[in-house]
Design an enzyme around this catalytic site. Sequence first.
Site, PDB file in Angstrom:
ATOM      1  N   ASP A   1     -20.410  -1.102   2.326  1.00  0.00           N
ATOM      2  CA  ASP A   1     -19.188  -0.761   1.576  1.00  0.00           C
ATOM      3  C   ASP A   1     -18.887  -1.807   0.506  1.00  0.00           C
ATOM      4  O   ASP A   1     -18.388  -1.480  -0.566  1.00  0.00           O
ATOM      5  CB  ASP A   1     -18.014  -0.650   2.553  1.00  0.00           C
ATOM      6  CG  ASP A   1     -16.811   0.069   1.962  1.00  0.00           C
ATOM      7  OD1 ASP A   1     -16.982   0.803   0.970  1.00  0.00           O
ATOM      8  OD2 ASP A   1     -15.698  -0.101   2.482  1.00  0.00           O
TER       9      ASP A   1
ATOM     10  N   ASN B   1     -12.537  -4.625   0.229  1.00  0.00           N
ATOM     11  CA  ASN B   1     -12.200  -4.579   1.646  1.00  0.00           C
ATOM     12  C   ASN B   1     -11.464  -5.845   2.058  1.00  0.00           C
ATOM     13  O   ASN B   1     -11.577  -6.885   1.413  1.00  0.00           O
ATOM     14  CB  ASN B   1     -13.492  -4.516   2.467  1.00  0.00           C
ATOM     15  CG  ASN B   1     -14.257  -3.226   2.265  1.00  0.00           C
ATOM     16  OD1 ASN B   1     -14.013  -2.239   2.934  1.00  0.00           O
ATOM     17  ND2 ASN B   1     -15.182  -3.237   1.309  1.00  0.00           N
TER      18      ASN B   1
ATOM     19  N   CYS C   1     -12.510  -0.563  -5.065  1.00  0.00           N
ATOM     20  CA  CYS C   1     -12.429   0.886  -4.938  1.00  0.00           C
ATOM     21  C   CYS C   1     -12.414   1.481  -6.327  1.00  0.00           C
ATOM     22  O   CYS C   1     -11.503   1.221  -7.102  1.00  0.00           O
ATOM     23  CB  CYS C   1     -11.180   1.303  -4.187  1.00  0.00           C
ATOM     24  SG  CYS C   1     -11.031   3.094  -4.128  1.00  0.00           S
TER      25      CYS C   1
END
Lengths: 297, 297
Positions: free
Chosen positions: A12, A246, A237
């Site tokens: 991620d 994150n 994001c």
Amino acid sequence: MRVTIYEVGPRDGLQNESVTLPVEVKREFIRRLAEAGLTTIEATSFVHPKWVPQLADAAELLAGMPREPGVCYPVLVPNERGLDRATAQGVTDIAIFGSATESFAQRNLNRTVESQFEMFAPVVERALAGGMRVRAYVSMCFGDPWEGPVAPEQVVRVGRRLLDLGCYQLSLGDTIGVGTPGHVDALLDAFEAAGVGPDRLAVHFHDTYGQALANTLAALRRGITVVDASTGGIGGCPYAKSATGNLATEDLVWMLDGLGVETGVDVRSLVATSLWLADLLGRPSPSRVVQALSKES
Amino acid sequence: MRVTIYEVGPRDGLQNESVTLPVEVKREFIRRLAEAGLTTIEATSFVHPKWVPQLADAAELLAGMPREPGVCYPVLVPNERGLDRATAQGVTDIAIFGSATESFAQRNLNRTVESQFEMFAPVVERALAGGMRVRAYVSMCFGDPWEGPVAPEQVVRVGRRLLDLGCYQLSLGDTIGVGTPGHVDALLDAFEAAGVGPDRLAVHFHDTYGQALANTLAALRRGITVVDASTGGIGGCPYAKSATGNLATEDLVWMLDGLGVETGVDVRSLVATSLWLADLLGRPSPSRVVQALSKES
């Protein structure tokens, strides 16, 4: 008390960084994470390279990646084709990535919320038949950039379906980082009312609005013991147009150390890795702990 | 529920910024803060200009500063000389700045913990006699750069003495930002055991290690209703060698808005002010909310 940190930096985190790293650097990143004491490290994703060029080397990465005993290296698998590729690399743990909202399902999966389950069902069925464990991400659990605040009941409906498919755990994601601790409580209340306790849930916060650690505290106080985080806070994001990604694993470990919660993770070792990685990614780590400890004399 | 934000940007924030602002810019900063809905704004400090050159213009600032009805503008007063200067400007609310630890008392006040009370006693006595309200900061309540973790009992002893002098409120400061939510609970427990409830206490967190908002959440859940913060997160701590300063008012308001806690403060108005100020200070605001909202289209 013990908390398991589910490290998502290599997947991620990296998938939202603009600098593409060589495969051997990624292997070294993962090796260092295990060395620092992390026991669950999401290594990569078998999403189509067109969508995430950073992770186009998933098969090559895994083929030559040393595994440490006691460390689990799950990978993200979006569909059956991805499952085939993961299976070919001997993967034992996978994660699927669902959406709580119609807007994000449409944009990220090109499907409706309802039809995502049709896509996931054969993936989960075949994975379980092959002896794998399957985790499910639920994205946009708190707010959605197109729809605004997301009702807890909507998230629970999606989450229940994913558990019913056979997933062992839901990772509840605040993909755009807008949630606050009261919303966390409300969501966990709604899951509890639906018979899903904290032992089946993990939390996945983004620090876009600085709320990630406060939200984590709220979740911990509700019995959550699995927390997703990204070393150095790398990522971001694309939908929130923010460079903040994150929750940083270092900031999380600092809090857990202070709370006397065991993680087995050495924060200074992670900081050293984040400083090494920041040079390669060409931007400083957004983690507060990395910034503070890097200034230690 | 309602929380009062005690804004410290113009004092604690600016005093740790390296760019010195003209007095009219500071007045405009303060005017904008009041316009955004803040009702307590610490305007400046009457510390000796040699120690804090940024605030050498304290008298001039106050002399020409418009006051909004319903807004309180306390100033920091270190000693009797400072009190004289504050009195000359018609100040009604002052704050004194004590230390919980010997090391910091020595370095910041050039005194022992015990002898700081001798310095503060006549200041508080005269201020109260003049009809002022006196708040007391207690610094290094969680950790000290020279002494390490600070015992709650030690903080309570210092805090009790300051309350006994006649201060109406203690602002418990994590000056170097190392504290975590369990430590917050332990400190509030210790105060409660000594008969000092949350109505006499405020919290003052620095975000050096990313813990400020989680610590604030812990404090709110213990009944604390006054929280110090700095618009834009400006400031920093010279002792922690970090560019990360006070808890950003914007990040705090975002959480409180989400929790449905009233503050009367408009977060977008603060963000606009922080963007304006960041240009003048020559560095981007470290506030996550400022960063995220500044990217809104």
